[in-house]
Design a protein around this motif. Structure first.
Motif, PDB file in Angstrom:
ATOM      1  N   LEU A 107      59.142  57.348  25.076  1.00 20.79           N
ATOM      2  CA  LEU A 107      59.358  55.994  24.400  1.00 20.79           C
ATOM      3  C   LEU A 107      59.918  55.120  25.235  1.00 20.79           C
ATOM      4  N   ARG A 108      59.417  53.888  25.787  1.00 17.40           N
ATOM      5  CA  ARG A 108      59.788  52.893  26.776  1.00 17.40           C
ATOM      6  C   ARG A 108      60.706  51.722  26.292  1.00 17.40           C
ATOM      7  N   ASP A 109      60.244  51.309  25.170  1.00 17.63           N
ATOM      8  CA  ASP A 109      60.837  49.937  24.815  1.00 17.63           C
ATOM      9  C   ASP A 109      62.197  49.882  23.847  1.00 17.63           C
ATOM     10  N   ALA A 110      62.360  51.253  23.140  1.00 19.30           N
ATOM     11  CA  ALA A 110      63.210  50.994  21.962  1.00 19.30           C
ATOM     12  C   ALA A 110      64.147  52.362  22.153  1.00 19.30           C
ATOM     13  N   GLN A 111      65.124  52.476  21.485  1.00 14.21           N
ATOM     14  CA  GLN A 111      65.963  53.559  21.130  1.00 14.21           C
ATOM     15  C   GLN A 111      65.428  54.405  19.827  1.00 14.21           C
ATOM     16  N   ALA A 112      65.892  55.597  19.772  1.00 12.22           N
ATOM     17  CA  ALA A 112      65.669  56.455  18.679  1.00 12.22           C
ATOM     18  C   ALA A 112      65.808  56.257  17.525  1.00 12.22           C
ATOM     19  N   ASP A 113      67.047  55.170  17.369  1.00  9.57           N
ATOM     20  CA  ASP A 113      67.554  54.707  15.974  1.00  9.57           C
ATOM     21  C   ASP A 113      66.506  53.600  15.682  1.00  9.57           C
ATOM     22  N   ARG A 114      65.179  53.280  16.305  1.00  5.73           N
ATOM     23  CA  ARG A 114      64.389  52.263  15.814  1.00  5.73           C
ATOM     24  C   ARG A 114      63.155  52.931  15.148  1.00  5.73           C
ATOM     25  N   ILE A 123      50.145  52.760  22.690  1.00  6.33           N
ATOM     26  CA  ILE A 123      49.982  53.535  24.160  1.00  6.33           C
ATOM     27  C   ILE A 123      50.224  52.477  25.222  1.00  6.33           C
ATOM     28  N   GLY A 124      51.118  52.782  26.043  1.00  6.64           N
ATOM     29  CA  GLY A 124      51.313  52.010  27.283  1.00  6.64           C
ATOM     30  C   GLY A 124      50.943  52.951  28.546  1.00  6.64           C
ATOM     31  N   PHE A 125      50.990  52.377  29.762  1.00 12.76           N
ATOM     32  CA  PHE A 125      50.503  52.792  30.944  1.00 12.76           C
ATOM     33  C   PHE A 125      51.815  52.788  32.075  1.00 12.76           C
ATOM     34  N   GLU A 126      52.070  53.628  32.790  1.00 10.20           N
ATOM     35  CA  GLU A 126      53.314  53.349  33.605  1.00 10.20           C
ATOM     36  C   GLU A 126      53.187  54.221  35.079  1.00 10.20           C
ATOM     37  N   ASP A 127      52.997  53.581  36.005  1.00 10.82           N
ATOM     38  CA  ASP A 127      53.033  54.174  37.405  1.00 10.82           C
ATOM     39  C   ASP A 127      54.173  54.878  37.416  1.00 10.82           C
ATOM     40  N   ASN A 128      53.999  56.368  37.951  1.00 11.38           N
ATOM     41  CA  ASN A 128      55.143  57.292  38.098  1.00 11.38           C
ATOM     42  C   ASN A 128      55.684  57.191  39.619  1.00 11.38           C
ATOM     43  N   GLY A 129      55.405  56.336  40.193  1.00  8.76           N
ATOM     44  CA  GLY A 129      56.020  56.033  41.598  1.00  8.76           C
ATOM     45  C   GLY A 129      55.278  56.805  42.777  1.00  8.76           C
ATOM     46  N   GLU A 130      54.368  57.783  42.175  1.00  4.01           N
ATOM     47  CA  GLU A 130      53.799  58.757  43.086  1.00  4.01           C
ATOM     48  C   GLU A 130      52.225  58.395  42.989  1.00  4.01           C
ATOM     49  N   GLY A 131      51.790  57.294  42.836  1.00  3.48           N
ATOM     50  CA  GLY A 131      50.479  56.874  42.684  1.00  3.48           C
ATOM     51  C   GLY A 131      49.686  57.429  41.364  1.00  3.48           C
ATOM     52  N   PRO A 135      50.782  57.987  30.616  1.00  6.12           N
ATOM     53  CA  PRO A 135      50.979  57.276  29.299  1.00  6.12           C
ATOM     54  C   PRO A 135      52.379  57.257  28.840  1.00  6.12           C
ATOM     55  N   VAL A 136      52.843  56.242  28.165  1.00  3.24           N
ATOM     56  CA  VAL A 136      54.037  56.051  27.432  1.00  3.24           C
ATOM     57  C   VAL A 136      53.617  55.509  26.016  1.00  3.24           C
ATOM     58  N   LEU A 137      54.833  55.486  25.112  1.00 11.39           N
ATOM     59  CA  LEU A 137      54.638  54.902  23.981  1.00 11.39           C
ATOM     60  C   LEU A 137      55.629  53.729  23.768  1.00 11.39           C
ATOM     61  N   VAL A 138      55.338  52.711  23.289  1.00  6.90           N
ATOM     62  CA  VAL A 138      55.905  51.475  23.141  1.00  6.90           C
ATOM     63  C   VAL A 138      55.759  51.157  21.449  1.00  6.90           C
ATOM     64  N   THR A 139      56.677  50.535  21.202  1.00  8.55           N
ATOM     65  CA  THR A 139      56.803  49.988  19.590  1.00  8.55           C
ATOM     66  C   THR A 139      55.492  48.947  19.520  1.00  8.55           C
ATOM     67  N   ALA A 140      55.126  48.868  18.379  1.00  9.71           N
ATOM     68  CA  ALA A 140      53.852  48.318  18.104  1.00  9.71           C
ATOM     69  C   ALA A 140      54.011  46.718  18.619  1.00  9.71           C
ATOM     70  N   GLY A 141      55.369  46.127  18.444  1.00  9.28           N
ATOM     71  CA  GLY A 141      55.378  44.832  19.065  1.00  9.28           C
ATOM     72  C   GLY A 141      55.730  44.699  20.650  1.00  9.28           C
ATOM     73  N   GLY A 142      56.004  45.910  21.152  1.00 10.86           N
ATOM     74  CA  GLY A 142      56.540  46.101  22.586  1.00 10.86           C
ATOM     75  C   GLY A 142      55.350  45.617  23.525  1.00 10.86           C
ATOM     76  N   SER A 143      55.788  45.988  24.815  1.00 13.16           N
ATOM     77  CA  SER A 143      54.784  45.613  25.945  1.00 13.16           C
ATOM     78  C   SER A 143      55.138  46.518  26.908  1.00 13.16           C
ATOM     79  N   ASN A 144      54.069  47.311  27.518  1.00 11.35           N
ATOM     80  CA  ASN A 144      54.316  48.127  28.724  1.00 11.35           C
ATOM     81  C   ASN A 144      52.818  48.440  29.392  1.00 11.35           C
ATOM     82  N   LYS A 145      52.327  47.268  29.957  1.00 11.92           N
ATOM     83  CA  LYS A 145      51.157  47.640  30.381  1.00 11.92           C
ATOM     84  C   LYS A 145      51.065  46.823  31.790  1.00 11.92           C
TER      85      LYS A 145
END
Length: 145
Positions: A107-114, A123-131, A135-145
């Motif tokens: 989970l990328r944009d929130a803490q577990a208490d949410r 579903i979001g997408f995140e480069d792992n720094g190695e090319g 996939p990551v998860l974000v709250t429905a109102g969050g952004s990670n693309k």
């Protein structure tokens, strides 16, 4: 007294196989692709060579909706690998996709208490720094693309 600092190792990276290559190529384009049995239609995730319902090797790929909901989660306070110690604590979520499969991702944009069972995610997408894109998860109102 001097303390020795050890270098942080690289994070372990997935190794695409012939069967999973379309999945990883989809993530690189910002799309979550799911494998579907070409014989019986059963969805499966993570990609694998054999359908566990009818044992067919035939498969095709469909684009997931990008929606998910919380099935369960855990908060890691101890890294399973030394490369993750700088991210502690982090939340790992098991999420249900409307396509009938589950995905496990951070989970990328929130803490577990949410979170709550059934909480809407995307579903979001995140480069792992190695090319490689993961996939990551974000709250429905969050952004990670």
């Amino acid at each position: 007294m001097r303390t020795m600092q050890t270098a942080i190792p690289a994070k372990p990276a997935p190794e695409p196989t012939t069967d999973s290559r379309p999945y990883w190529e989809g993530l690189a384009r910002g799309t979550l692709l799911l494998q579907r049995c070409a014989e019986c239609g059963r969805m499966r995730h993570y990609p694998r060579p054999l359908c566990d319902a009818c044992h067919s090797f035939a498969a095709d790929w469909i684009e997931a909706s990008g929606r998910a909901s919380v099935h369960s989660w855990t908060v890691a306070h101890h890294p399973y690998h030394p490369a993750f110690r700088g991210e502690l604590p982090y939340t790992v979520v098991t999420a249900d996709l409307p396509e009938g499969v589950r995905i496990v991702a951070q989970l990328r944009d929130a803490q577990a208490d949410r979170l709550w069972i059934g909480a809407p995610l995307r579903i979001g997408f995140e480069d792992n720094g190695e090319g490689m894109v993961l996939p990551v998860l974000v709250t429905a109102g969050g952004s990670n693309k």
